[in-house]
Design an enzyme around this catalytic site. Structure first.
Site, mmCIF file in Angstrom:
data_model
loop_
_atom_site.group_PDB
_atom_site.id
_atom_site.type_symbol
_atom_site.label_atom_id
_atom_site.label_comp_id
_atom_site.label_asym_id
_atom_site.label_seq_id
_atom_site.Cartn_x
_atom_site.Cartn_y
_atom_site.Cartn_z
ATOM 1 N N ASP A 165 4.378 15.284 0.190
ATOM 2 C CA ASP A 165 3.922 16.713 0.573
ATOM 3 C C ASP A 165 5.086 17.532 0.013
ATOM 4 O O ASP A 165 6.292 16.945 -0.549
ATOM 5 C CB ASP A 165 4.323 16.598 2.197
ATOM 6 C CG ASP A 165 5.135 15.931 2.828
ATOM 7 O OD1 ASP A 165 6.061 15.289 2.206
ATOM 8 O OD2 ASP A 165 4.765 15.472 4.116
ATOM 9 N N ASN A 199 5.571 12.762 16.867
ATOM 10 C CA ASN A 199 4.233 12.897 17.359
ATOM 11 C C ASN A 199 3.080 12.099 16.695
ATOM 12 O O ASN A 199 1.954 12.207 16.557
ATOM 13 C CB ASN A 199 3.540 14.359 17.181
ATOM 14 C CG ASN A 199 3.727 15.053 15.593
ATOM 15 O OD1 ASN A 199 3.703 14.153 14.548
ATOM 16 N ND2 ASN A 199 3.525 16.265 15.529
ATOM 17 N N HIS A 207 2.798 11.805 13.186
ATOM 18 C CA HIS A 207 2.391 12.318 12.036
ATOM 19 C C HIS A 207 2.705 11.400 10.595
ATOM 20 O O HIS A 207 3.875 10.914 10.621
ATOM 21 C CB HIS A 207 2.609 14.049 11.609
ATOM 22 C CG HIS A 207 3.923 14.027 11.531
ATOM 23 N ND1 HIS A 207 4.683 15.326 11.571
ATOM 24 C CD2 HIS A 207 5.011 13.495 10.608
ATOM 25 C CE1 HIS A 207 5.929 15.463 11.288
ATOM 26 N NE2 HIS A 207 6.137 14.183 10.625
ATOM 27 N N GLU A 239 -0.941 16.326 10.980
ATOM 28 C CA GLU A 239 -0.535 16.660 12.212
ATOM 29 C C GLU A 239 -1.575 15.947 13.176
ATOM 30 O O GLU A 239 -2.802 16.064 12.827
ATOM 31 C CB GLU A 239 -0.134 17.996 12.486
ATOM 32 C CG GLU A 239 0.841 18.552 11.494
ATOM 33 C CD GLU A 239 2.325 17.953 11.704
ATOM 34 O OE1 GLU A 239 2.549 17.421 12.799
ATOM 35 O OE2 GLU A 239 3.432 18.212 11.114
#
Ligand code: F6R
Length: 263
Positions: A83, A152, A154, A159
């Protein structure tokens, strides 16, 4: 690294995720580097998928040391990172390009032209994403993908949500992420509002995956990924459908697991 610093665990399932629990961050980094360098050494023209973030810094430092000692050769390695912020200049010290140059590319004998990150200044982000997916396929897919995991669950900037997105895509960052990242920029206004992220497709098409995680704040994400439901609300849980995944984590990150037993 002492062998006692790293223990192999299994949940008893065939094709299950292989798990190594390490006594320290250094042991974790050394173990992950041994796996990655071992794979690189097995195959010419190796395609390596990379992550940024704090978790793999030790792994990259160790890979640089192994390269320095002549134990792993990056001259025929091609890399694709997961990313990049959007928009951002490559020269910005918060860009993931800057991070990769600093922690790995400038320290090993890799050809810079063979290191690929999504272009944070691409005029047409959609076209940039399509071209990135095509380039990965044309390279023969990723041989080994390095991953971190968010608190979380990801992976990359995929996400939690109601679906898994397969292709590389433009992501709108949540207010939480923007706020968390604002400490690293001069002001919150400078934090990019978007990112470009590899999707779940290219990650799952990788021939092997090594996920590194350390610290208590990762324990719930690791538990959800390895022992919870397979759901897009924990994007890393999909890794359980892959046939060749290794988690290399420390004792804190492993502290909520109940189904894995030492081998
Ligand atoms: C970074 C990336 C992210 C990180 C994750 C964990 O390229 O893809 O998914 O791996 O946010 O970040 P750290 O390692 O900083 O806790």
């Amino acid at each position: 690294m002492k062998t006692t610093d790293v223990k192999a665990y299994s949940n008893g399932k065939e094709n299950g995720v292989r798990l190594f629990v390490c006594k320290s961050y250094d042991a974790l980094s050394a173990k992950a580097a041994a796996i990655v360098s071992g794979e690189i050494n097995k195959k010419a023209n190796f395609v390596l998928g990379l992550a940024t973030g704090t978790s793999p810094i030790g792994l990259y430092t160790e890979l640089a040391r192994l390269n320095d000692e002549g134990k792993v050769d990056f001259s025929r390695v091609t890399t694709y990172n997961l990313d990049e912020y959007y928009p951002i200049d490559a020269e910005n010290d918060q860009s993931y390009r800057y991070f990769m140059n600093k922690y790995l590319f400038n320290k090993v004998n890799i050809n810079m032209d063979d290191t690929h990150l999504l272009n944070g200044r691409a005029p047409d982000p959609e076209a940039e994403c399509r071209a990135y997916d095509e380039a990965i396929v044309n390279a023969g897919n990723i041989d080994l993908q390095v991953l971190g995991i968010g608190c979380n669950g990801h992976i990359g900037f995929n996400e939690p949500g109601d679906k898994f997105i397969m292709g590389t895509h433009l992501v709108e960052l949540t207010e939480n992420t923007i706020e968390a990242n604002s400490r690293l920029f001069n002001s919150a206004d400078e934090v990019p509002r978007h990112a470009l992220s590899m999707g779940i497709g290219a990650i799952m098409n990788a021939k092997s995956i090594v996920l590194v995680a350390n610290g208590k704040n990762k324990a719930k994400a690791v538990k959800d990924a390895l022992e919870g439901e397979i759901t897009p609300y924990c994007q890393a849980s999909i890794l359980r459908l892959h046939k060749n995944v290794v988690f290399v984590i420390d004792e804190d990150a492993a502290s909520e697991l109940t189904e894995y037993k030492p081998l």
